[in-house]
Motif scaffolding. Sequence first.
Motif, PDB file in Angstrom:
ATOM      1  N   PHE A   1      38.529  33.231  46.213  1.00  0.00           N
ATOM      2  CA  PHE A   1      37.414  32.237  46.389  1.00  0.00           C
ATOM      3  C   PHE A   1      37.098  31.942  44.762  1.00  0.00           C
ATOM      4  O   PHE A   1      35.838  31.735  44.398  1.00  0.00           O
ATOM      5  N   ALA A   2      38.167  31.321  44.187  1.00  0.00           N
ATOM      6  CA  ALA A   2      38.007  30.862  42.957  1.00  0.00           C
ATOM      7  C   ALA A   2      37.013  29.562  42.704  1.00  0.00           C
ATOM      8  O   ALA A   2      36.526  29.403  41.586  1.00  0.00           O
ATOM      9  N   GLY A   3      37.014  28.973  43.713  1.00  0.00           N
ATOM     10  CA  GLY A   3      36.175  27.625  43.411  1.00  0.00           C
ATOM     11  C   GLY A   3      34.643  27.874  44.028  1.00  0.00           C
ATOM     12  O   GLY A   3      33.841  26.626  43.993  1.00  0.00           O
ATOM     13  N   ILE A   4      34.162  28.934  44.342  1.00  0.00           N
ATOM     14  CA  ILE A   4      32.877  29.344  44.779  1.00  0.00           C
ATOM     15  C   ILE A   4      32.443  30.300  43.772  1.00  0.00           C
ATOM     16  O   ILE A   4      32.813  31.233  43.426  1.00  0.00           O
ATOM     17  N   GLY A   5      31.085  30.017  43.385  1.00  0.00           N
ATOM     18  CA  GLY A   5      30.319  30.796  42.302  1.00  0.00           C
ATOM     19  C   GLY A   5      31.205  30.922  41.196  1.00  0.00           C
ATOM     20  O   GLY A   5      32.228  30.491  40.869  1.00  0.00           O
ATOM     21  N   PRO A   6      30.549  31.921  40.253  1.00  0.00           N
ATOM     22  CA  PRO A   6      31.028  32.201  39.095  1.00  0.00           C
ATOM     23  C   PRO A   6      32.148  33.190  39.126  1.00  0.00           C
ATOM     24  O   PRO A   6      32.342  34.023  40.068  1.00  0.00           O
ATOM     25  N   SER A   7      33.169  33.212  38.057  1.00  0.00           N
ATOM     26  CA  SER A   7      34.292  33.925  38.133  1.00  0.00           C
ATOM     27  C   SER A   7      33.922  35.563  37.886  1.00  0.00           C
ATOM     28  O   SER A   7      32.946  35.479  37.058  1.00  0.00           O
ATOM     29  N   LEU A   8      34.524  36.412  38.296  1.00  0.00           N
ATOM     30  CA  LEU A   8      34.111  37.636  38.028  1.00  0.00           C
ATOM     31  C   LEU A   8      34.884  38.220  36.896  1.00  0.00           C
ATOM     32  O   LEU A   8      34.509  39.020  35.952  1.00  0.00           O
ATOM     33  N   LEU A   9      36.243  37.904  36.683  1.00  0.00           N
ATOM     34  CA  LEU A   9      37.094  38.386  35.655  1.00  0.00           C
ATOM     35  C   LEU A   9      37.080  37.275  34.682  1.00  0.00           C
ATOM     36  O   LEU A   9      37.301  36.086  34.817  1.00  0.00           O
ATOM     37  N   PRO A  10      37.286  37.521  33.282  1.00  0.00           N
ATOM     38  CA  PRO A  10      37.183  36.555  32.340  1.00  0.00           C
ATOM     39  C   PRO A  10      38.621  35.817  32.247  1.00  0.00           C
ATOM     40  O   PRO A  10      39.448  36.315  32.848  1.00  0.00           O
ATOM     41  N   GLU A  11      38.669  34.560  31.777  1.00  0.00           N
ATOM     42  CA  GLU A  11      39.862  33.756  31.638  1.00  0.00           C
ATOM     43  C   GLU A  11      40.691  34.380  30.837  1.00  0.00           C
ATOM     44  O   GLU A  11      42.013  34.309  30.818  1.00  0.00           O
ATOM     45  N   ASP A  12      40.429  34.876  29.393  1.00  0.00           N
ATOM     46  CA  ASP A  12      41.291  35.216  28.448  1.00  0.00           C
ATOM     47  C   ASP A  12      42.019  36.400  28.896  1.00  0.00           C
ATOM     48  O   ASP A  12      41.395  37.533  29.485  1.00  0.00           O
ATOM     49  N   PRO A  13      43.309  36.569  28.788  1.00  0.00           N
ATOM     50  CA  PRO A  13      44.265  37.781  29.359  1.00  0.00           C
ATOM     51  C   PRO A  13      43.814  38.984  28.867  1.00  0.00           C
ATOM     52  O   PRO A  13      43.830  39.981  29.586  1.00  0.00           O
ATOM     53  N   HIS A  14      43.364  39.119  27.446  1.00  0.00           N
ATOM     54  CA  HIS A  14      43.079  40.443  26.822  1.00  0.00           C
ATOM     55  C   HIS A  14      41.691  40.629  27.131  1.00  0.00           C
ATOM     56  O   HIS A  14      41.179  41.952  27.674  1.00  0.00           O
ATOM     57  N   ASP A  15      40.840  39.867  27.268  1.00  0.00           N
ATOM     58  CA  ASP A  15      39.547  40.198  28.009  1.00  0.00           C
ATOM     59  C   ASP A  15      39.508  40.761  29.352  1.00  0.00           C
ATOM     60  O   ASP A  15      38.844  41.664  29.781  1.00  0.00           O
ATOM     61  N   ARG A  16      40.598  40.074  30.327  1.00  0.00           N
ATOM     62  CA  ARG A  16      40.555  40.470  31.581  1.00  0.00           C
ATOM     63  C   ARG A  16      41.220  41.943  31.486  1.00  0.00           C
ATOM     64  O   ARG A  16      41.035  42.884  32.441  1.00  0.00           O
ATOM     65  N   ALA A  17      42.251  42.252  30.718  1.00  0.00           N
ATOM     66  CA  ALA A  17      42.838  43.445  30.940  1.00  0.00           C
ATOM     67  C   ALA A  17      41.607  44.830  30.202  1.00  0.00           C
ATOM     68  O   ALA A  17      41.619  45.782  30.783  1.00  0.00           O
TER      69      ALA A  17
END
Length: 257
Positions: free
Chosen positions: A82-98
Amino acid sequence: MAGGGNGEVKLLGTWSSPFVLRVRLALSLKGVSYEYVEEDLKSKSQLLLESNPVYTKVPVLIHDGKPVCESLVILQYIDEAFAGIGPSLLPEDPHDRAVARFWAAYIDGTFLKASGQASSGKTEEEKAEGKKHAAAAVDNLEGALKECSKGKPFFGGDSPGYVDVVLGGVLVWLHAGDEMKGVKTFDPATTPLLAVWAESFDALDAVEAVMPDVSKLVEFAMAWIAQAAATAAAAAAATKGVFGSRTKWNGTEPFRV
């Protein structure tokens, strides 16, 4: 909730489960419509057994007829499906996601494990050890919030993200435990960032919409404790009935020590 138009979504769960609550929080924060099905874990539905044949546990998210199991996996699936709905839960930056995934795993593997030992350890020594590790975990989460938030209200920054939802799922149980024990897990004196975070998270409309009532959880917990105590007492009485009498062996009666 807002409709996503991304196929039928159904969630199998139980109202008291913090892991189910995580999924409900994620769906609520993103504004995804779904059907919620309350499961009776003493008499599991055929749908649950078929959807999660490995563990037969909740939560199970069913999207377009395809099941997804385990709360952390489900949260990541929701963010992608549901990437097109509401705010993203995980950050975009790969390190921040990790980093976010690391702290989510830490919450389950260290904080909740230690908290469980503190409450349900077999001995007082085990419980004390659990309390020690749980307190250390809270201190580490305080540091994680400072690092991840970068001075903003949530682990996810301006809005709640993956780690907020993972910790937020257990927040109401922390409130219930605090009320029962007369303590503060997130104490403003020792963990001021987490204390403010908890207040900010609880105040979100999307969170209030799905959070169970603390008093209801306290009642649920007290009933469970009473039932566990009754079961233990019955087991002790049964054991005493078999082994408690100290009559001497007379050659005719069963041996009793």
